[in-house]
Design a protein around this motif. Structure first.
Motif, PDB file in Angstrom:
ATOM      1  N   PHE A   1       4.547  -0.588   6.292  1.00  0.00           N
ATOM      2  CA  PHE A   1       5.164  -0.829   4.994  1.00  0.00           C
ATOM      3  C   PHE A   1       4.337  -0.216   3.867  1.00  0.00           C
ATOM      4  O   PHE A   1       4.874   0.411   2.948  1.00  0.00           O
ATOM      5  CB  PHE A   1       5.323  -2.333   4.792  1.00  0.00           C
ATOM      6  N   LYS A   2       3.027  -0.359   3.937  1.00  0.00           N
ATOM      7  CA  LYS A   2       2.164   0.215   2.897  1.00  0.00           C
ATOM      8  C   LYS A   2       2.218   1.736   2.921  1.00  0.00           C
ATOM      9  O   LYS A   2       2.209   2.384   1.872  1.00  0.00           O
ATOM     10  CB  LYS A   2       0.729  -0.275   3.086  1.00  0.00           C
ATOM     11  N   THR A   3       2.275   2.334   4.117  1.00  0.00           N
ATOM     12  CA  THR A   3       2.384   3.792   4.225  1.00  0.00           C
ATOM     13  C   THR A   3       3.683   4.288   3.613  1.00  0.00           C
ATOM     14  O   THR A   3       3.708   5.301   2.904  1.00  0.00           O
ATOM     15  CB  THR A   3       2.292   4.218   5.694  1.00  0.00           C
ATOM     16  N   MET A   4       4.788   3.567   3.883  1.00  0.00           N
ATOM     17  CA  MET A   4       6.079   3.956   3.298  1.00  0.00           C
ATOM     18  C   MET A   4       6.021   3.903   1.783  1.00  0.00           C
ATOM     19  O   MET A   4       6.489   4.820   1.090  1.00  0.00           O
ATOM     20  CB  MET A   4       7.179   3.025   3.811  1.00  0.00           C
TER      21      MET A   4
ATOM     22  N   VAL B   1       6.890  -2.792 -13.732  1.00  0.00           N
ATOM     23  CA  VAL B   1       5.834  -2.722 -12.731  1.00  0.00           C
ATOM     24  C   VAL B   1       5.921  -3.968 -11.861  1.00  0.00           C
ATOM     25  O   VAL B   1       6.475  -4.987 -12.285  1.00  0.00           O
ATOM     26  CB  VAL B   1       4.438  -2.621 -13.380  1.00  0.00           C
ATOM     27  N   ILE B   2       5.363  -3.906 -10.665  1.00  0.00           N
ATOM     28  CA  ILE B   2       5.504  -5.015  -9.736  1.00  0.00           C
ATOM     29  C   ILE B   2       4.277  -5.117  -8.840  1.00  0.00           C
ATOM     30  O   ILE B   2       3.605  -4.118  -8.555  1.00  0.00           O
ATOM     31  CB  ILE B   2       6.784  -4.831  -8.883  1.00  0.00           C
ATOM     32  N   GLY B   3       3.959  -6.360  -8.444  1.00  0.00           N
ATOM     33  CA  GLY B   3       2.893  -6.625  -7.490  1.00  0.00           C
ATOM     34  C   GLY B   3       3.478  -7.184  -6.209  1.00  0.00           C
ATOM     35  O   GLY B   3       4.499  -7.880  -6.237  1.00  0.00           O
ATOM     36  N   ILE B   4       2.834  -6.887  -5.086  1.00  0.00           N
ATOM     37  CA  ILE B   4       3.350  -7.299  -3.785  1.00  0.00           C
ATOM     38  C   ILE B   4       2.259  -8.037  -3.030  1.00  0.00           C
ATOM     39  O   ILE B   4       1.135  -7.541  -2.894  1.00  0.00           O
ATOM     40  CB  ILE B   4       3.834  -6.084  -2.963  1.00  0.00           C
ATOM     41  N   ASP B   5       2.618  -9.222  -2.539  1.00  0.00           N
ATOM     42  CA  ASP B   5       1.713 -10.013  -1.706  1.00  0.00           C
ATOM     43  C   ASP B   5       2.232 -10.012  -0.283  1.00  0.00           C
ATOM     44  O   ASP B   5       3.444 -10.090  -0.059  1.00  0.00           O
ATOM     45  CB  ASP B   5       1.618 -11.446  -2.224  1.00  0.00           C
TER      46      ASP B   5
ATOM     47  N   GLY C   1      -1.907  -5.763  -2.366  1.00  0.00           N
ATOM     48  CA  GLY C   1      -3.214  -6.317  -2.029  1.00  0.00           C
ATOM     49  C   GLY C   1      -3.845  -5.597  -0.854  1.00  0.00           C
ATOM     50  O   GLY C   1      -3.158  -5.014  -0.012  1.00  0.00           O
ATOM     51  N   ASP C   2      -5.158  -5.639  -0.807  1.00  0.00           N
ATOM     52  CA  ASP C   2      -5.903  -4.933   0.251  1.00  0.00           C
ATOM     53  C   ASP C   2      -6.046  -5.843   1.483  1.00  0.00           C
ATOM     54  O   ASP C   2      -7.132  -6.317   1.804  1.00  0.00           O
ATOM     55  CB  ASP C   2      -7.275  -4.495  -0.253  1.00  0.00           C
TER      56      ASP C   2
ATOM     57  N   ASN D   1      -7.847  -5.413  -5.210  1.00  0.00           N
ATOM     58  CA  ASN D   1      -8.515  -6.521  -4.535  1.00  0.00           C
ATOM     59  C   ASN D   1      -7.716  -7.807  -4.735  1.00  0.00           C
ATOM     60  O   ASN D   1      -7.456  -8.222  -5.859  1.00  0.00           O
ATOM     61  CB  ASN D   1      -9.928  -6.674  -5.080  1.00  0.00           C
ATOM     62  N   GLU D   2      -7.336  -8.446  -3.643  1.00  0.00           N
ATOM     63  CA  GLU D   2      -6.519  -9.656  -3.733  1.00  0.00           C
ATOM     64  C   GLU D   2      -7.338 -10.929  -3.529  1.00  0.00           C
ATOM     65  O   GLU D   2      -6.763 -11.996  -3.243  1.00  0.00           O
ATOM     66  CB  GLU D   2      -5.399  -9.601  -2.703  1.00  0.00           C
TER      67      GLU D   2
END
Length: 364
Positions: free
Chosen positions: A281-284, A181-185, A257-258, A300-301
């Motif tokens: 990018f978020k839509t893709m 799993v991964i998180g993106i900032d 993040g939002d 929530n970031e």
């Protein structure tokens, strides 16, 4: 089960003259219903009336049967429905006119919509309104059933087919099955527009790299500036597509993040925000994750930059406020861990995503 995918394919330039004539007919329909709608909404006497798409379709019945008109009744109906849909949120008596003169500064780029079944793919060509349009087929349209869509023109006079097709959804697990799993900032004002919790970074600033060359072309009033804008757009889309596809292939869950990019566009960071293409990018990531069966969540970031991803504290040494925007690395005063600002934020977003999974995601 099936899902709808909208694809864009470029048509051969030899069809531009025919398509431009059809677009002129679409503009005639648009301007006519625009005038009729304005008269109905501002009567000299009586109650004002806002015409619906169905009312406009009745008033334009028979236009496609006139001499010299190439577009069919289906296209006229779609134009009426689209006009009613666009006017509703603005609550105005009329919208802007569509200009067909290409030499005008207010020229409206060509647009020819069609209904499902009115455009067919056969032998490498699109059959529409009695015409056969050749195109560069990079998606294999022969394997799909075309639905509704449109022909559209860009600023350089090139025409594209935009059509929705149905493709089967993922059935069963992917092989090999990813487990990470991964998180993106996201950072909308710097060189790296996106950073993952694993340390991967996507370099942005595509517009900034060509800004000087574009300014020179604008001062010289050269038409080359249109090609430069297209080059910037293509570079941005290609980089975002490659980065998002790699993330979806390698991970089972993605958390972002939002970021309120719509609010940042209204600030002094508007140019950098738009250059980063965060919404795109978020839509893709979202539609590619859905297609591949990957969990995609927006979390929530808040305080993700200030919080230490190792000990969970918000130390005094963490970057805070506008004064801390220039701090790219910092050491936690509580546990002495040295952090990269964006990687640390991405890890906190990942931790927040783990919390969502543990508590259960309502939409799932």
């Amino acid at each position: 089960m099936t899902k709808t995918l909208r694809i864009q394919l470029r048509l051969k330039d030899k069809h531009a003259c025919v398509l431009r004539q059809m677009a002129r007919e679409v503009n005639q329909v648009w301007n006519h219903i625009n005038e009729v709608s304005a008269r109905a909404a501002r009567p000299f006497s009586g109650q004002p009336r806002y015409l619906s798409g169905y009312d406009l379709q009745k008033l334009t019945a028979g236009f496609s049967q006139c001499d010299g008109i190439a577009i069919g009744s289906g296209t006229v109906q779609v134009v009426c429905a689209e006009y009613a849909t666009r006017r509703r949120p603005f609550k105005r008596s009329r919208l802007n006119w569509r200009v067909s003169n290409p030499k005008s500064s207010k020229y409206s780029l060509g647009w020819i919509p069609f209904k499902i079944g009115h455009a067919r793919y056969k032998a490498g060509q699109i059959q529409f309104a009695g015409q056969h349009f050749s195109l560069w087929d990079s998606h294999g349209l022969a394997d799909h059933e075309l639905r509704s869509g449109s022909f559209s023109e860009d600023s350089r006079g090139r025409w594209y087919l935009n059509v929705a097709v149905e493709i089967p959804e993922l059935v069963g697990p992917r092989l090999p099955t990813p487990t990470s799993v991964i998180g993106i900032d996201i950072d909308l004002g710097l060189k790296d527009c996106a950073t993952t919790s694993a340390g991967q970074k996507l370099e942005g600033r595509w517009y900034r790299a060509h800004e000087q060359k574009l300014a020179t072309a604008q001062r010289a009033r050269k038409k080359r500036r249109k090609a430069l804008h297209a080059q910037i757009r293509n570079q941005r889309q290609d980089a975002l597509h490659q980065f998002s596809t790699a993330l979806v292939k390698e991970h089972a869950a993605i958390f972002v993040g939002d970021v309120a990019s719509a609010k940042l566009v209204k600030t002094q960071m508007a140019k950098s925000t738009l250059d980063a293409g965060w919404a795109m990018f978020k839509t893709m990531l979202e539609y590619k994750s859905r297609q591949a069966g990957v969990v995609f969540e927006v979390v929530n970031e808040a305080y993700s930059t200030q919080t230490c991803s190792c000990c969970g504290a918000i130390p005094a040494s963490s970057p805070k406020g506008r004064a801390g925007l220039g701090i790219r690395e910092w050491a936690c005063s509580a546990c002495a861990t040295v952090h990269d600002r964006d990687v640390n934020a991405a890890r906190n977003i990942l931790a927040a995503g783990h919390g969502r999974l543990a508590g259960g995601i309502p939409v799932l």
